[in-house]
Design an enzyme around this catalytic site. Structure first.
Site, PDB file in Angstrom:
ATOM      1  N   ASP A  34      29.400  38.245  21.845  1.00 22.65           N
ATOM      2  CA  ASP A  34      28.017  38.352  21.388  1.00 22.65           C
ATOM      3  C   ASP A  34      27.072  38.407  22.578  1.00 22.65           C
ATOM      4  OD1 ASP A  34      28.123  36.358  18.337  1.00 22.65           O
ATOM      5  OD2 ASP A  34      29.014  38.255  18.913  1.00 22.65           O
ATOM      6  N   TYR A  37      26.975  41.803  23.991  1.00 20.66           N
ATOM      7  CA  TYR A  37      26.251  42.655  23.059  1.00 20.66           C
ATOM      8  C   TYR A  37      24.741  42.430  23.237  1.00 20.66           C
ATOM      9  CZ  TYR A  37      24.837  44.876  18.702  1.00 20.66           C
ATOM     10  OH  TYR A  37      24.251  45.692  17.782  1.00 20.66           O
ATOM     11  N   LYS A 118      38.637  53.180  -4.835  1.00 22.67           N
ATOM     12  CA  LYS A 118      38.471  52.234  -3.727  1.00 22.67           C
ATOM     13  C   LYS A 118      37.246  52.678  -2.946  1.00 22.67           C
ATOM     14  CE  LYS A 118      41.045  49.928  -0.104  1.00 22.67           C
ATOM     15  NZ  LYS A 118      40.079  50.007   0.981  1.00 22.67           N
ATOM     16  N   ARG A 139      32.770  39.027   3.300  1.00 26.49           N
ATOM     17  CA  ARG A 139      34.174  38.639   3.264  1.00 26.49           C
ATOM     18  C   ARG A 139      34.558  37.799   4.484  1.00 26.49           C
ATOM     19  NH1 ARG A 139      38.943  40.153   5.252  1.00 26.49           N
ATOM     20  NH2 ARG A 139      40.744  39.940   3.888  1.00 26.49           N
ATOM     21  N   GLU A 176      31.795  45.607  -4.110  1.00 26.73           N
ATOM     22  CA  GLU A 176      31.584  46.351  -2.872  1.00 26.73           C
ATOM     23  C   GLU A 176      30.113  46.718  -2.707  1.00 26.73           C
ATOM     24  OE1 GLU A 176      34.418  46.378  -1.497  1.00 26.73           O
ATOM     25  OE2 GLU A 176      34.396  47.832   0.142  1.00 26.73           O
ATOM     26  N   LYS A 312      45.993  55.182  -1.152  1.00 26.86           N
ATOM     27  CA  LYS A 312      45.027  55.831  -0.276  1.00 26.86           C
ATOM     28  C   LYS A 312      45.079  57.357  -0.400  1.00 26.86           C
ATOM     29  CE  LYS A 312      42.935  53.652   2.438  1.00 26.86           C
ATOM     30  NZ  LYS A 312      43.123  52.785   3.591  1.00 26.86           N
ATOM     31  N   CYS A 406      57.783  48.059  34.983  1.00 26.51           N
ATOM     32  CA  CYS A 406      56.522  47.706  34.335  1.00 26.51           C
ATOM     33  C   CYS A 406      55.364  48.256  35.180  1.00 26.51           C
ATOM     34  CB  CYS A 406      56.407  46.195  34.205  1.00 26.51           C
ATOM     35  SG  CYS A 406      54.772  45.654  33.697  1.00 26.51           S
ATOM     36  N   CYS A 409      53.598  44.819  36.717  1.00 29.31           N
ATOM     37  CA  CYS A 409      54.239  43.873  37.642  1.00 29.31           C
ATOM     38  C   CYS A 409      55.487  44.455  38.305  1.00 29.31           C
ATOM     39  CB  CYS A 409      54.595  42.579  36.914  1.00 29.31           C
ATOM     40  SG  CYS A 409      55.995  42.760  35.802  1.00 29.31           S
TER      41      CYS A 409
END
Ligand code: IVH
Length: 676
Positions: A34, A37, A118, A139, A176, A312, A406, A409
């Site tokens: 925050d 932001y 939906k 929510r 909604e 969906k 990697c 490292c």
């Protein structure tokens, strides 16, 4: 400064703000704190106030209006707000129905489903007491949301008072909040507010600090469910929704019943074809088992109900170019290739990264840097590459090679038997793994520490200020060094300390999960933690000398697989890890979760179910026993209290009899539980 540069700078900050708004509001996955932001906002505000003539078109109040810095009051939902599992095709629907039937013991051949579109918006929980609207809550995490009562009071569709003579004392009505496509275009045209899509606009409007701004936004609401209520309404979801409608609550005009998944699928295709006739964005359909008694029996697993599924719509696609393939090292060492793309708008969302899943996927699709690719984005899911679009006239770069070391490292890369994922073997020596673990520890699903995001952890880790989880808890000791870092000061530091201190009071399960041990996710952490009656017993059990007893104990936890057991035991067998857990227990205020279960004659008794059952599935029988406080185990020992057997019980029944464990047939068990 020249005019062009000022406008360019302002636009660049605006773009960043939009980007982070989207992550925060829509994807629930902020990448900055925050504080960061707020810094962006104040930069913009300063720029606008210093150049008010040039930047007169930027309406700060409408644009950002202090949105994310707004501190909303937190509110614990009376009952948790769940999310939905997705089905992408008919096969997924068949599987969904099969699971439902299995769970119910294959006794229900004619299931009926309620269907609604939906809606692509934000869910809202409305709490009515004696018919009066008391709170509107977002929510949030599903358990705890933010109070937006003042803001939603400006939404005309939401009645302040229900039209019903004898309202329930309390009811949670859920639905909604959204904006229609037309309203979205008008909003974007009329004001300087430029939201990426209607959902983004609805999110930005609902979570406004200033409710007079929300008032000017054309938010709408449709109910799609309910939480707790203390009065019988109806036996089915469909009729409950109709009842709500008679109380003045708006419900979907498309609400309907289907009697088979075939019917559901036909309705899905029909609505998909005509989706532009619906004035707001929908991204699929939601199917719910209509019978509320069955819903109750099915209850939920993880974060989703067993009685509902979202079907969906097919995803949006677009063509762009891969600029680069990066390799990310996760907290468990997993190497994930990510395609950095030329930014492109896919169905209203700007996309600049796509997941490549793993190196087999790259090889299979022969994906190379510089390639033109077809990408797909479905809802909030991270976009992925469907295929490479080959241009015969253009020379491609060489094959992308999976790394053998990697990238961070340099430790060897390993591939475990039966796994596709490549892993860095560096473990605690790998800086990337260490820093990812620290990030996970403070993340939203971990200790959830406000003001301490990925970026800050990265900085503190890189500068050596934080090396371990306990360093984070003891951050006050680093005050002198941190306040001198760029972007930090007394105030931001003391805010961070406050928020860390406020999260020191945690459950053991949360602590175990936050450590980021492979295979120990939220569910397994809970399964492990609740097996210890006190912290003292936990501490004793994780000592190296107790290793084999602990393995036995963990192996006997129903639902906890061998991978999780091994991984947990390996983790605590490493001295640094073990010491770190002790240190955390010492400096945090850790407690054992009191699981809300009924207290019955079988509370704390250890039960074993074996064989197949007639009246319900074994999974449901177990779930019921757990709700009654019992501990369900998977192998029979002297300390097992009861064994309940169905058809074909196998050797466990004989062993139980041998050991003198109390045994029940299914019918006897049903009789017995009736009396509890
Ligand atoms: S049912 C446990 N019905 O989709 C039941 N949800 O992906 C959960 N949503 O959080 C909700 N339209 O915000 C349901 N007709 C509908 C919905 C719907 C949109 C949202 C809702 C939920 C999310 C889950």
């Amino acid at each position: 400064m020249d005019t062009k540069k000022i406008i360019k700078d302002a636009n660049s900050i605006l773009e960043q703000i939009e980007y982070h708004n989207n992550l925060y509001y829509n994807l629930d996955a902020p990448k900055i704190s925050d504080a960061e932001y707020d810094k962006l906002l104040s930069n913009l505000k300063n720029l606008v106030s210093e150049n008010s003539v040039i930047l007169k078109n930027i309406d700060l109040i409408n644009k950002v209006g202090g949105v994310a810095s707004a501190q909303f009051t937190k509110f614990t939902h009376p009952s948790r707000m769940l999310s939905l599992d997705n089905a992408m095709n008919f096969e997924d629907l068949e599987n969904f129905e099969k699971k439902v039937k299995n769970f119910l013991g294959n006794k229900h051949s004619n299931l009926e489903y309620s269907i609604e579109p939906k809606i692509d918006g934000l869910s809202l929980n409305l709490i009515y007491e004696k018919g009066e609207l008391k709170e509107g809550v977002t929510r949030g995490s599903g358990e705890v949301g933010e109070v937006v009562t003042e803001n939603i009071s400006t939404i005309k569709e939401i009645p302040k008072k229900l039209k019903i003579k004898n309202p329930p004392d309390m009811i949670e009505i859920r639905g909604e909040v959204f904006i229609t496509r037309d309203d979205f275009y008008i909003l974007n045209k009329d004001s300087d507010t430029k939201f990426a899509n209607p959902r983004n606009a609805a999110a930005g409007s609902l979570r406004q600090l200033d409710s007079s701004v929300t008032k000017t936004r054309p938010l709408k609401f449709l109910a799609h469910g309910f939480g707790l209520y203390n009065q019988n309404i109806s036996k089915t979801y469909y009729n409950t929704m109709l009842e709500f409608s008679s109380w003045g609550i708006p419900i979907s005009p498309k609400l309907q019943i289907a009697k088979s998944i075939k019917e559901m699928s036909i309705i899905h295709d029909e609505i998909f074809k005509n989706r532009n006739d619906i004035p707001y964005d929908i991204d699929g359909l939601v199917y719910k088992i209509d019978d509320l008694e069955l819903q109750k029996r099915l209850s939920f697993v993880g974060k989703s109900p067993r009685w509902a599924i979202a079907h969906k719509f097919a995803a949006e696609t677009a063509v762009t170019e891969i600029e680069k393939i990066d390799i990310q090292v996760g907290r468990t060492g997993a190497l994930t290739p990510v395609a950095r793309l030329k930014t492109i708008n896919v169905g209203g969302v700007l996309v600049s990264n796509a997941t490549l899943h793993n190196f087999d996927e790259i090889a299979k699709k022969d994906i190379r840097e510089g390639d033109k690719v077809l990408i797909e984005r479905a809802g909030d899911v991270i976009p992925y590459i469907i295929e490479v679009i080959i241009n015969k006239d253009k020379k491609r770069k060489s094959h992308f090679k999976a790394p053998i070391n990697c990238p961070v490292c340099n430790a060897d890369v390993i591939k475990e038997k039966g796994e596709v994922v490549l892993r860095c073997s560096g473990d605690l020596d790998c800086n990337a793994q260490k820093s990812e673990r620290l990030k996970h520890f403070v993340s939203r699903t971990g200790l959830d520490i406000d003001g301490l995001g990925e970026k800050q952890i990265e900085l503190f880790h890189q500068t050596g200020l934080i090396k371990s989880f306990s360093d984070i808890i003891r951050i006050e000791e680093k005050k002198d060094k941190i306040v001198k870092l760029e972007g930090w000061g007394e105030l931001s530091f003391s805010n961070m300390v406050k928020s860390i201190n406020s999260k020191k009071n945690i459950f053991l399960s949360k602590l175990l999960y936050s450590l980021g041990i492979r295979h120990v996710g939220e569910k397994n952490a809970k399964l492990i933690a609740r097996n210890f009656k006190s912290l003292k017993i936990f501490i004793e059990s994780i000592a190296v000398s107790e290793k084999y007893l602990l393995i036995d104990k963990l192996n006997n936890i129903d639902g906890l697989g061998p991978k999780a057991v091994n991984s947990f035991v390996n983790y605590i067998s490493i001295k640094v890890n073990y010491n770190e857990i002790l240190e955390l227990l010492n400096i945090c205020d850790v407690s054992l979760e009191i699981i809300k279960v009924q207290v019955t004659k079988i509370s704390n008794k250890s039960l074993l179910f074996t064989g197949s059952f007639q009246s319900m599935s074994r999974a449901e029988a177990k779930a019921i026993a757990e709700r009654m406080g019992a501990k369900v185990v998977s192998s029979i020992t002297k300390s097992t209290d009861m064994l309940i057997y169905g058809d074909k019980p196998g050797s466990k029944l004989n062993k139980a009899i041998e050991l003198g464990v109390q045994v029940f047939t299914e019918t006897e068990w049903l009789e017995f539980t009736k009396e509890l």
